[in-house]
Design an enzyme around this catalytic site. Structure first.
Site, mmCIF file in Angstrom:
data_model
loop_
_atom_site.group_PDB
_atom_site.id
_atom_site.type_symbol
_atom_site.label_atom_id
_atom_site.label_comp_id
_atom_site.label_asym_id
_atom_site.label_seq_id
_atom_site.Cartn_x
_atom_site.Cartn_y
_atom_site.Cartn_z
ATOM 1 N N ASP A 1 0.730 -1.175 0.067
ATOM 2 C CA ASP A 1 -0.079 0.102 -0.041
ATOM 3 C C ASP A 1 0.818 1.358 0.041
ATOM 4 O OD1 ASP A 1 -1.519 -2.330 0.683
ATOM 5 O OD2 ASP A 1 -2.465 -1.433 2.161
ATOM 6 N N GLU B 1 0.931 -9.866 11.376
ATOM 7 C CA GLU B 1 0.945 -9.420 9.828
ATOM 8 C C GLU B 1 2.144 -9.262 9.444
ATOM 9 O OE1 GLU B 1 -1.512 -5.989 9.623
ATOM 10 O OE2 GLU B 1 -1.566 -5.977 7.523
HETATM 11 C C1 9WN Z 1 -6.114 -2.856 1.371
HETATM 12 C C2 9WN Z 1 -5.048 -7.965 3.663
HETATM 13 C C3 9WN Z 1 -4.420 -6.848 2.668
HETATM 14 C C4 9WN Z 1 -3.225 -7.204 2.147
HETATM 15 C C5 9WN Z 1 -2.433 -6.320 1.406
HETATM 16 C C6 9WN Z 1 -2.030 -5.120 2.618
HETATM 17 C C7 9WN Z 1 -3.383 -4.724 3.343
HETATM 18 C C8 9WN Z 1 -5.295 -3.384 2.772
HETATM 19 C C9 9WN Z 1 -5.462 -2.523 3.847
HETATM 20 O O1 9WN Z 1 -4.009 -5.639 3.751
HETATM 21 O O2 9WN Z 1 -3.844 -4.081 2.426
HETATM 22 O O3 9WN Z 1 -6.104 -3.947 0.513
HETATM 23 O O4 9WN Z 1 -6.647 -1.952 4.134
HETATM 24 O O5 9WN Z 1 -4.431 -1.735 4.281
HETATM 25 O O6 9WN Z 1 -1.342 -4.193 2.396
HETATM 26 O O7 9WN Z 1 -1.234 -6.769 1.040
HETATM 27 O O8 9WN Z 1 -3.571 -8.064 1.065
HETATM 28 O O9 9WN Z 1 -4.328 -8.633 4.361
#
Ligand code: 9WN
Length: 411
Positions: free
Chosen positions: A161, A384
């Site tokens: 992100d 995470e």
């Molecule tokens: C937006 C779910 C996801 C991962 C991504 C990570 C994070 C989301 C967020 O979480 O992104 O898609 O809301 O921050 O960056 O890699 O798939 O774990």
């Protein structure tokens, strides 16, 4: 030994705990929906003890495939107010409420790894998935290429992100008309570990633009100011196409055109080599400017089947710099922040992809990446992501993909 057995059990329990029946959420609270690449990792994790459940995970994901072939990055099976932006904000146009962007295409690669464990039932499942995977990959080839490299159209698409690679293209977005909204992520985890309000205003502005254009790819191509040729997408698609071709040939399916697409992507991948910093790098497709960043995505070249002496030097350097690699951003850069999401922390899932590639090519640094990942999970659990300087846990806990990495590779 006892510790390892406990961790195996804990990892299986996390997958079961996050299982919502046919799909798995990344973690309770923070991420209550099905995410695309998280699900593919979850499937690999399930395959270590329940192959039928692994195939179900992928099949549920593909049930959300759009008419144009795209497979969305979030599938909103059941509305949950704990996450923002939800289905009403996205206005996805697929068969199931979803976001309007995609995520790194690792599903074909995970499907192949699962198939190798499950030759009996696997063939039937692969035959069902094959045309869907093919359509998704073709969608990338039709809409997302820049000199053969694959572009992201939203920072969330690469799954990384707030990486510094997006800083310059993000700075060109003026989000003054984004309006009021309430973030939910910072109600679940400490804001210092998350992207900033500056980032979120631009994330949401891009979502609002996509929704206004009904996620029409031609219109987005014309209007979207954010379009970056990215090593994550390029290397994962290149790898996924190789796996799809191999699976198709093995099963006697129609693989027409895949080999040619692989050649295009191979050439595209080479256009991401930035000679200035001697690393694979992201390139702004509008301005042609380099991000000038060594990120953990730069190290996916081996996963894509490409050797690189220059990238080996970079990997050696960053691993020598922090004890718990692979850091998501160069620890020698002034933008490095060891706890802020994709601006420094180590992510077990990226390490899995990097490590697989290194192992397959008998690279001398392969074992070092696996041991670093194993140690992180042994010392700090299934979080995470992790601070690469001291190995401490960060972000959400009881995380599906970290459990899957343990079961399938690190443990
Ligand atoms: C937006 C779910 C996801 C991962 C991504 C990570 C994070 C989301 C967020 O979480 O992104 O898609 O809301 O921050 O960056 O890699 O798939 O774990």
């Amino acid at each position: 030994m006892t510790k390892t057995i406990d961790l195996d059990e804990q990892a299986r329990d996390i997958l079961k705990m996050n299982d919502r029946g046919g799909y798995t959420i990344p973690t309770k609270g923070l991420y209550p929906y099905q995410w695309n690449w998280d699900s593919a990792f979850a499937a690999l994790g399930f395959a270590q003890f329940n192959c039928a459940r692994a195939w179900a995970e992928l099949e549920t994901l593909f049930s959300a495939q759009w008419a144009d072939g795209m497979v969305p990055h979030i599938v909103f099976h059941k509305a949950d107010p704990g996450y923002y932006p939800g289905p009403d904000v996205w206005g996805g146009t697929g068969p199931i409420p979803s976001s309007g962007i995609t995520q790194p295409p690792i599903a074909a690669t995970m499907a192949r790894l699962i198939f190798e464990k499950d030759q009996s039932l696997g063939e039937e499942h692969m035959r069902t998935l094959f045309p869907k995977l093919r359509r998704w990959h073709s969608w990338f080839m039709q809409w997302r290429l820049d000199q053969g490299a694959v572009c992201v159209t939203h920072p969330w698409e690469a799954g990384r992100d707030n990486t510094p690679e997006w800083d310059a293209p993000m700075a060109r977005i003026d989000p003054t008309d984004v309006g009021e909204y309430v973030r939910r992520d910072t109600q679940h985890v400490d804001g210092s570990m998350r992207p900033t309000k500056y980032d979120y205003d631009r994330y949401i502005w891009l979502v609002q633009m996509g929704r206004r254009l009904h996620w029409d790819q031609q219109k987005l191509l014309d209007e979207n100011p954010f379009r970056v040729a990215d090593p994550t997408m390029t290397f994962t698609l290149l790898r996924a196409q190789r796996d799809l071709l191999a699976m198709g040939q093995m099963l006697g399916l129609d693989v027409d055109g895949i080999a040619e697409e692989i050649e295009i992507l191979e050439q595209g991948a080479q256009t991401l080599w930035n000679p200035e910093i001697e690393s694979f790098d992201a390139r702004d497709a509008h301005s042609g400017e380099w991000a000038n960043c060594v990120s953990n995505a730069s190290f996916l070249c081996w996963y894509a089947g490409l050797d690189s002496e220059g990238q080996t030097k970079q990997l050696q350097r960053v691993l020598d710099k922090v004890q718990y690699g692979v850091p998501s951003h160069d620890p020698e850069s002034d933008k490095f922040d060891g706890r802020r999401y994709w601006r420094g922390p180590t992510w077990a899932v990226m390490n899995l992809l990097i490590g697989l590639g290194l192992e397959e090519r008998n690279h001398p640094l392969a074992e070092r990446v696996r041991i670093a990942t194993k140690t992180l999970i042994e010392e700090s659990g299934f979080s995470e992501y992790f601070d690469p300087t001291d190995g401490s846990a960060a972000g959400g806990q009881g995380f599906t993909w970290t459990a899957a990495v343990w079961l399938s590779w690190a443990g």
